[in-house]
Design a protein around this motif. Structure first.
Motif, PDB file in Angstrom:
ATOM      1  N   ALA A 135       0.835  -1.206   0.000  1.00  0.00           N
ATOM      2  CA  ALA A 135       0.000   0.000   0.000  1.00  0.00           C
ATOM      3  C   ALA A 135       0.870   1.257   0.000  1.00  0.00           C
ATOM      4  O   ALA A 135       0.566   2.234  -0.699  1.00  0.00           O
ATOM      5  N   VAL A 136       1.958   1.234   0.759  1.00  0.00           N
ATOM      6  CA  VAL A 136       2.870   2.384   0.786  1.00  0.00           C
ATOM      7  C   VAL A 136       3.503   2.581  -0.591  1.00  0.00           C
ATOM      8  O   VAL A 136       3.586   3.701  -1.112  1.00  0.00           O
ATOM      9  N   ILE A 137       3.949   1.489  -1.200  1.00  0.00           N
ATOM     10  CA  ILE A 137       4.543   1.572  -2.541  1.00  0.00           C
ATOM     11  C   ILE A 137       3.512   2.057  -3.553  1.00  0.00           C
ATOM     12  O   ILE A 137       3.791   2.909  -4.395  1.00  0.00           O
ATOM     13  N   PHE A 138       2.295   1.515  -3.471  1.00  0.00           N
ATOM     14  CA  PHE A 138       1.222   1.936  -4.372  1.00  0.00           C
ATOM     15  C   PHE A 138       0.939   3.425  -4.214  1.00  0.00           C
ATOM     16  O   PHE A 138       0.806   4.151  -5.198  1.00  0.00           O
ATOM     17  N   GLY A 139       0.849   3.875  -2.981  1.00  0.00           N
ATOM     18  CA  GLY A 139       0.596   5.301  -2.738  1.00  0.00           C
ATOM     19  C   GLY A 139       1.690   6.177  -3.320  1.00  0.00           C
ATOM     20  O   GLY A 139       1.419   7.224  -3.921  1.00  0.00           O
TER      21      GLY A 139
ATOM     22  N   GLY B 229      -4.307   0.065  -8.816  1.00  0.00           N
ATOM     23  CA  GLY B 229      -5.182  -0.198  -7.671  1.00  0.00           C
ATOM     24  C   GLY B 229      -5.863  -1.555  -7.766  1.00  0.00           C
ATOM     25  O   GLY B 229      -5.961  -2.283  -6.776  1.00  0.00           O
ATOM     26  N   VAL B 230      -6.322  -1.921  -8.966  1.00  0.00           N
ATOM     27  CA  VAL B 230      -6.951  -3.230  -9.164  1.00  0.00           C
ATOM     28  C   VAL B 230      -5.935  -4.341  -8.895  1.00  0.00           C
ATOM     29  O   VAL B 230      -6.232  -5.327  -8.213  1.00  0.00           O
ATOM     30  N   ALA B 231      -4.710  -4.179  -9.416  1.00  0.00           N
ATOM     31  CA  ALA B 231      -3.659  -5.178  -9.178  1.00  0.00           C
ATOM     32  C   ALA B 231      -3.347  -5.288  -7.686  1.00  0.00           C
ATOM     33  O   ALA B 231      -3.143  -6.390  -7.168  1.00  0.00           O
TER      34      ALA B 231
END
Length: 162
Positions: free
Chosen positions: A34-38, A71-73
């Motif tokens: 989540a941190v990486i995605f953000g 986000g889907v991934a």
């Protein structure tokens, strides 16, 4: 008989039961992802915003599509990060618990009537067969190490029958 933990599964032995916990190998916890995605979303949308302010406004919708795909991934990965198989062998019961996504399935059979089917062919799962029913396990164990897990299960089931 106790086996050393050399493989990516956990084997716990006691006088009353044997337990194997087979987990998915995840390099990132959902929180880390989540941190990486953000961070990725922030960088992508920041660059797209700079281009939009400078007149290339079409970059922004494509950046939003990119962030949506990421986000889907992320959601798909996070749903299956905690998947596992748990095998519990007691004198009178063999319990196989499988968690995949949000589904939890428990199956029981009598260990005295259970046999292990595994020939070692490519992509084959270990089959626990009893009363005409087959329960496949070993999905999270590397193919190269399934033979050892099947041997452990066979040895423990043989010990129950003796």
């Amino acid at each position: 008989m106790s086996f050393p933990m050399r493989y990516p599964w956990i084997h716990v032995a006691s006088d009353q039961q044997q337990e194997w916990l087979l987990k998915r190998n995840c390099s990132l916890a959902p929180r880390q992802l989540a941190v990486i995605f953000g961070g990725l979303a922030l960088v992508s949308l920041s660059i797209a915003t700079v281009f939009a302010v400078r007149g290339a406004w079409l970059v922004l919708p494509f950046a939003c599509i990119e962030v949506l795909a990421l986000g889907v991934a992320f959601v798909v990965y996070a749903r299956h990060a905690a998947d596992y198989e748990r095998i519990v062998l007691c004198r009178d019961c063999l319990l196989v618990e499988t968690c995949r996504g949000d589904r939890l399935r428990r199956e029981q059979c009598a260990p005295a009537w259970t046999r292990v089917e595994y020939s070692g062919s490519r992509r084959e799962l270990i089959g626990l067969v009893a009363a005409g029913r087959r329960i496949d396990v070993g999905r999270f164990v590397p193919e190269s190490e399934r033979r050892d897990l099947a041997s452990q299960l066979r040895a423990q089931l043989q010990g129950i029958r003796s």
